[in-house]
Design an enzyme around this catalytic site. Structure first.
Site, PDB file in Angstrom:
ATOM      1  N   GLY A 140      56.355  14.901  32.583  1.00 51.39           N
ATOM      2  CA  GLY A 140      56.663  15.029  34.003  1.00 51.39           C
ATOM      3  C   GLY A 140      57.577  13.917  34.445  1.00 51.39           C
ATOM      4  O   GLY A 140      58.780  14.095  34.610  1.00 51.39           O
TER       5      GLY A 140
ATOM      6  N   GLY B 186      36.839  18.573  64.479  1.00 49.05           N
ATOM      7  CA  GLY B 186      36.499  19.668  63.579  1.00 49.05           C
ATOM      8  C   GLY B 186      37.558  20.758  63.553  1.00 49.05           C
ATOM      9  O   GLY B 186      37.752  21.427  62.533  1.00 49.05           O
TER      10      GLY B 186
ATOM     11  N   GLU C  96      59.221  15.982  42.353  1.00 48.65           N
ATOM     12  CA  GLU C  96      60.557  15.373  42.443  1.00 48.65           C
ATOM     13  C   GLU C  96      60.479  13.851  42.385  1.00 48.65           C
ATOM     14  O   GLU C  96      61.209  13.141  43.089  1.00 48.65           O
ATOM     15  CB  GLU C  96      61.282  15.804  43.731  1.00 48.65           C
ATOM     16  CG  GLU C  96      61.220  17.280  44.047  1.00 48.65           C
ATOM     17  CD  GLU C  96      61.978  18.152  43.074  1.00 48.65           C
ATOM     18  OE1 GLU C  96      62.615  17.606  42.156  1.00 48.65           O
ATOM     19  OE2 GLU C  96      61.907  19.381  43.213  1.00 48.65           O
TER      20      GLU C  96
END
Length: 398
Positions: A150, A354, A377
């Site tokens: 990666g 919430g 990226e």
């Protein structure tokens, strides 16, 4: 697939505390407004349902093409917009304000597929592919990341062999946006000499498959998959003739990271706008929560960080227009703006209480999406090291 159309009105208003609009041209403002209107009409009513269902609204691809959202800086002769980089940035800002997954789709199409074909391709390749990509007739993807490589793309294992009349492609790519529905893929592979080359692989080529990745908690309204190459015969005319070495794909990433810096700003703006409106409407202890000091502190800090990011984007856009923007400058903007957007999304989630975890508001969707944007990226830490190398002259990668 049909998507539920929310009847909730998208009344987004963008903050402009330092009157940065004064720095934009009338064309820039018109483009931004037209894309904002498009997002409000086409994306906002369906995006929560698409994200809940984890389905990519593929019908939007051609609508994005009609809006000129694909490769807008590519010259008009190839069916694109021929616009400057400020216009491109503003477009990505508005699209990601709608959803990071859709901005990812547009970024891949423009910066990672159209850009390399335009920059490294032959004239016949440009004529063949760019108009169809610009219109949305074709959807493209970018094959660089591999299961084991990666942050270190130079270690890739995907290979091409010269077989005289064609190249034989073997290997695989992982975490590829648009892959499951892509008509073409710009793929990076090493030749027999270990040099990285770019090829255009078309759907339908024997041995080429694109299995989809499921069970994502982020970018749920986009499609993500693998690229698998099992003895794929790629015609020699599909090689990008002007790409040689790692500089080819890294140049594409610079273009994509620039768009991400603007896009993350759009997500932050949306979270801030929602938090401000909610704080003014939500009453506790007999008054709006916006009247409390801690709430005002959060809103003030959000606006401050957004304003700083706006100025970074505008200046970087001007540098891009002048051909002066460096990789390190783009890294600074991508890293800062995505980190800023994540922090604002988290604060906005708290301000919504919430309700912040529901699809009634966009906050949790943006927050989950940005957890991907901060990684792809170039991860948050990799961009730190790019800056570190620029500052010290010493690479931490070797």
């Amino acid at each position: 697939m049909e998507f539920y159309q929310s009847n909730k009105v998208d009344n987004f208003e963008s903050p402009d505390f330092y009157q940065i609009d004064d720095l934009l041209t009338e064309e820039h403002l018109l483009i931004r407004q037209s894309v904002r209107d498009f997002i409000k009409k086409e994306v906002s009513p369906i995006i929560e349902d698409a994200a809940q269902k984890a389905v990519f609204p593929a019908y939007l691809v051609k609508k994005f093409g009609e809006m000129g959202l694909f490769g807008p800086t590519i010259p008009e002769k190839y069916g694109a917009g021929g616009l400057d980089y400020i216009a491109y940035g503003l477009m990505m800002q508005e699209v990601e304000r709608g959803d990071s997954g859709l901005r990812s789709m547009a970024s891949v199409q423009g910066s990672l597929v159209m850009y390399p074909i335009y920059e490294y391709g032959s004239e016949s390749q440009k004529q063949k592919y760019l108009p169809k990509l610009a219109s949305g007739e074709y959807l493209g993807c970018f094959g660089l990341t591999e299961p084991d490589f990666g942050s270190n793309p130079a270690g890739m294992k995907t290979r091409i062999e010269d077989k005289g009349d064609y190249y034989l492609l073997n290997g695989s790519k992982m975490w590829i946006s648009n892959a499951p529905m892509a008509d073409i893929a710009v793929v990076w592979a090493k030749n027999e000499q270990g040099r990285i080359k770019g090829l255009i692989v078309e759907r339908g080529m024997e041995g080429f498959s694109t299995p989809e990745i499921h069970q994502k908690w982020s970018l749920r309204a986009s499609c993500t998959g693998e690229l698998v190459f099992d003895n794929v015969r790629v015609p020699k005319e599909n090689l990008l003739p002007n790409a040689d070495g790692l500089r080819g794909p890294l140049g594409c990433l610079d273009s994509a990271r620039y768009g991400i810096a603007w896009g993350a700003l759009g997500a932050a703006m949306d979270c801030y706008d929602s938090a401000k409106k909610y704080a003014l409407e939500r009453v506790q202890f007999d008054k709006p929560i916006a009247s409390f000091q801690l709430v005002q502190k959060k809103l003030a800090e959000m606006l401050t960080e957004i304003t700083k990011a706006q100025l970074i984007c505008w200046r970087l856009g001007m540098l891009k227009n002048a051909g002066k923007a460096t990789t390190a400058q783009i890294s600074l903007a991508k890293r800062n703006n995505v980190d800023m957007a994540l922090k604002i999304a988290r604060e906005a989630r708290q301000l919504h209480g919430g309700m912040g975890i529901t699809g009634e508001y966009p906050i949790m969707r943006h927050l989950m999406n940005l957890e991907s944007v901060v990684t792809y990226e170039g991860t948050h830490d990799i961009h730190l090291l790019i800056l570190g190398a620029e500052i010290t002259g010493i690479s931490a990668f070797k």
